[in-house]
Design a protein around this motif. Sequence first.
Motif, mmCIF file in Angstrom:
data_model
loop_
_atom_site.group_PDB
_atom_site.id
_atom_site.type_symbol
_atom_site.label_atom_id
_atom_site.label_comp_id
_atom_site.label_asym_id
_atom_site.label_seq_id
_atom_site.Cartn_x
_atom_site.Cartn_y
_atom_site.Cartn_z
ATOM 1 N N ARG A 102 0.045 -42.794 33.604
ATOM 2 C CA ARG A 102 -0.758 -42.978 32.398
ATOM 3 C C ARG A 102 -2.237 -42.917 32.762
ATOM 4 O O ARG A 102 -2.668 -43.453 33.787
ATOM 5 N N PHE B 26 -6.077 -42.808 30.632
ATOM 6 C CA PHE B 26 -6.892 -42.804 29.411
ATOM 7 C C PHE B 26 -6.028 -42.714 28.155
ATOM 8 O O PHE B 26 -6.347 -41.971 27.229
ATOM 9 N N MET C 207 -14.869 -43.700 45.737
ATOM 10 C CA MET C 207 -16.081 -42.888 45.558
ATOM 11 C C MET C 207 -15.734 -41.515 44.976
ATOM 12 O O MET C 207 -16.480 -40.969 44.170
ATOM 13 N N THR C 208 -14.591 -40.946 45.394
ATOM 14 C CA THR C 208 -14.226 -39.612 44.901
ATOM 15 C C THR C 208 -13.251 -39.666 43.717
ATOM 16 O O THR C 208 -13.233 -38.757 42.907
ATOM 17 N N LYS C 209 -12.427 -40.723 43.627
ATOM 18 C CA LYS C 209 -11.376 -40.725 42.609
ATOM 19 C C LYS C 209 -11.524 -41.808 41.544
ATOM 20 O O LYS C 209 -10.738 -41.868 40.606
ATOM 21 N N GLY D 212 -14.220 -42.497 39.539
ATOM 22 C CA GLY D 212 -14.976 -42.136 38.337
ATOM 23 C C GLY D 212 -16.029 -43.155 37.932
ATOM 24 O O GLY D 212 -16.418 -43.225 36.762
ATOM 25 N N GLY E 225 1.883 -49.579 30.223
ATOM 26 C CA GLY E 225 2.253 -48.275 30.766
ATOM 27 C C GLY E 225 1.461 -47.855 31.994
ATOM 28 O O GLY E 225 1.808 -46.856 32.629
ATOM 29 N N TYR E 226 0.429 -48.593 32.344
ATOM 30 C CA TYR E 226 -0.373 -48.175 33.499
ATOM 31 C C TYR E 226 0.251 -48.666 34.795
ATOM 32 O O TYR E 226 0.823 -49.753 34.862
ATOM 33 N N ASP E 227 0.097 -47.832 35.849
ATOM 34 C CA ASP E 227 0.651 -48.167 37.157
ATOM 35 C C ASP E 227 -0.460 -48.645 38.105
ATOM 36 O O ASP E 227 -1.494 -49.132 37.644
ATOM 37 N N SER F 1 -2.150 -46.784 40.332
ATOM 38 C CA SER F 1 -2.898 -45.660 40.908
ATOM 39 C C SER F 1 -4.350 -45.646 40.475
ATOM 40 O O SER F 1 -4.800 -46.446 39.642
ATOM 41 N N PHE G 143 -5.491 -43.437 38.609
ATOM 42 C CA PHE G 143 -5.523 -43.077 37.187
ATOM 43 C C PHE G 143 -5.725 -44.334 36.332
ATOM 44 O O PHE G 143 -6.409 -44.308 35.317
ATOM 45 N N GLN H 196 -9.470 -45.512 37.094
ATOM 46 C CA GLN H 196 -10.382 -44.606 36.399
ATOM 47 C C GLN H 196 -10.446 -44.901 34.897
ATOM 48 O O GLN H 196 -11.509 -44.849 34.293
ATOM 49 N N THR H 197 -9.271 -45.199 34.337
ATOM 50 C CA THR H 197 -9.200 -45.416 32.889
ATOM 51 C C THR H 197 -10.045 -46.609 32.459
ATOM 52 O O THR H 197 -10.658 -46.597 31.395
ATOM 53 N N ALA I 214 -14.972 -47.600 33.101
ATOM 54 C CA ALA I 214 -16.096 -47.725 32.155
ATOM 55 C C ALA I 214 -16.216 -49.158 31.659
ATOM 56 O O ALA I 214 -17.320 -49.719 31.615
#
Lengths: 275, 275
Positions: free
Chosen positions: A8, A10, B60-62, B64, B250-252, B254, B256, B259-260, B263
């Motif tokens: 998942r 965003f 730094m790279t992943k 965001g 639903g988030y794991d 990672s 991802f 990053q989500t 912000a």
Amino acid sequence: MEVVSQNRSFGGEQVVYKHSSNTCACEMTYAVYQPPQAKDGPVPVLWYLSGLTCNHENAMTKGGFQEHAAREGIALVFPDTSPRGENVADDEAYDLGQGAGFYVNATCDPWRQHYRMYDYIVNELYSIIAETQPVQDRHGITGHSMGGHGAMTIAMRNPDKFESLSAFAPIANPTRSDWGRKQLSAYLGDDESTWAQHDSTLLLEEHGWKGDVLIDQGSSDQFLDLLKPEALADTMAKRRQPGQIRIQPGYDHSYFFVQTFAADHVSWHAERLLQ
Amino acid sequence: MEVVSQNRSFGGEQVVYKHSSNTCACEMTYAVYQPPQAKDGPVPVLWYLSGLTCNHENAMTKGGFQEHAAREGIALVFPDTSPRGENVADDEAYDLGQGAGFYVNATCDPWRQHYRMYDYIVNELYSIIAETQPVQDRHGITGHSMGGHGAMTIAMRNPDKFESLSAFAPIANPTRSDWGRKQLSAYLGDDESTWAQHDSTLLLEEHGWKGDVLIDQGSSDQFLDLLKPEALADTMAKRRQPGQIRIQPGYDHSYFFVQTFAADHVSWHAERLLQ
């Protein structure tokens, strides 16, 4: 089709798929990001073609595109850059063979059996995306470096399939660059007339592009001499091609550059695809 | 101090440094992002501590984070997660030794010579950042997984040095988890009373945190059993600790996930640091 991973991101889903490709005669991997809006119906789709040494994963993890795609409500496709596998021809150089497909259909040995990235993107994967993903028949295309070259050449040769076009630091004039002459000669042979359909500057000169085009290029790009944005800029100006090449002061060729302008490109495609 | 790399990113500069660390008795690498606002004067700084297997580079790279830091006008620091080098003790397991410093000062052999990540962050690197970067004396701290554990334990023990605190899927109760008992026993020995100062849940129970705290935790995190957010949530509620643990459906585990919500965390720290 096999799901390799699903995360998942965003509010949407970042999925990696593996499939047996008829075109490349090997197993191929690609990634799709579906934004949250895809749950409510089909969305437009932006293709991102990657550069030398990359596979489907680099831009997916380091490009920062998902946040913007989720905001705009468009899907993303990240294909690999070449066929892969032990039985697939390769070269010791980083810029030939696996990781360096250049988005052409190779006609020379030992490449021609598997190196058919042009057909793979334009036909096989394009059909798979259309048939298996909740996407509208509204496709945009972008890419970075070798992938910017791929995006521009593929869009200009297939204006019926792609509505919007942009690029990050594309290899803009490969028939006149060491990033191009070496690969086009290996994959396509010495008859340079066959190379022209894989050169953005030459294609633009001959056909133009039906819409406007957005190109970002860092002024501190360590590969400026190989990318040749000046050839493309010159042809754009001469042809009065709608669009813009933005020279971004201080930016290099890295994903930090791509990430910085990812929002602009996604919004730019969304404006043209969401109509 | 040596500059390893420098890349323009979102109008600011992402720089990687290498230096000889007195605390860890080896060469250490860290990354700093300076937003465009730093050209006009010192900015607050957000520390991001990384998780198991990571070094200074992953977030730094992943992660965001740069885009949000540039918008808010705060700097970012990405330290490594352990001492490194051929002469630095290590273990074959991914969760002990190099890449797994757990932000403690080891007292047992073979670890005690180099594994002093607590002192390295709190004192040595903190001073280096204050002295060499254009930053205000306004520091926030966050981190992911083992780094969330590091952020929470370091902030609660050093409320004079850090103004704001958040975490992504922290190892919340390591004295009662296999991500914790194994490492604390290796680095600190069998006397469990020395472990308590490296357990967020126990520290919160005893001291609380001076401000409010923001914690994000994915509901589909594959390591939920090891992270033990329920222990922290229970203690937060009992102690009436201001703050929130948000379970994100639903988030794991990672990037991802990181990053989500990057912000939200950057904005949350900026609100508390930019005063």
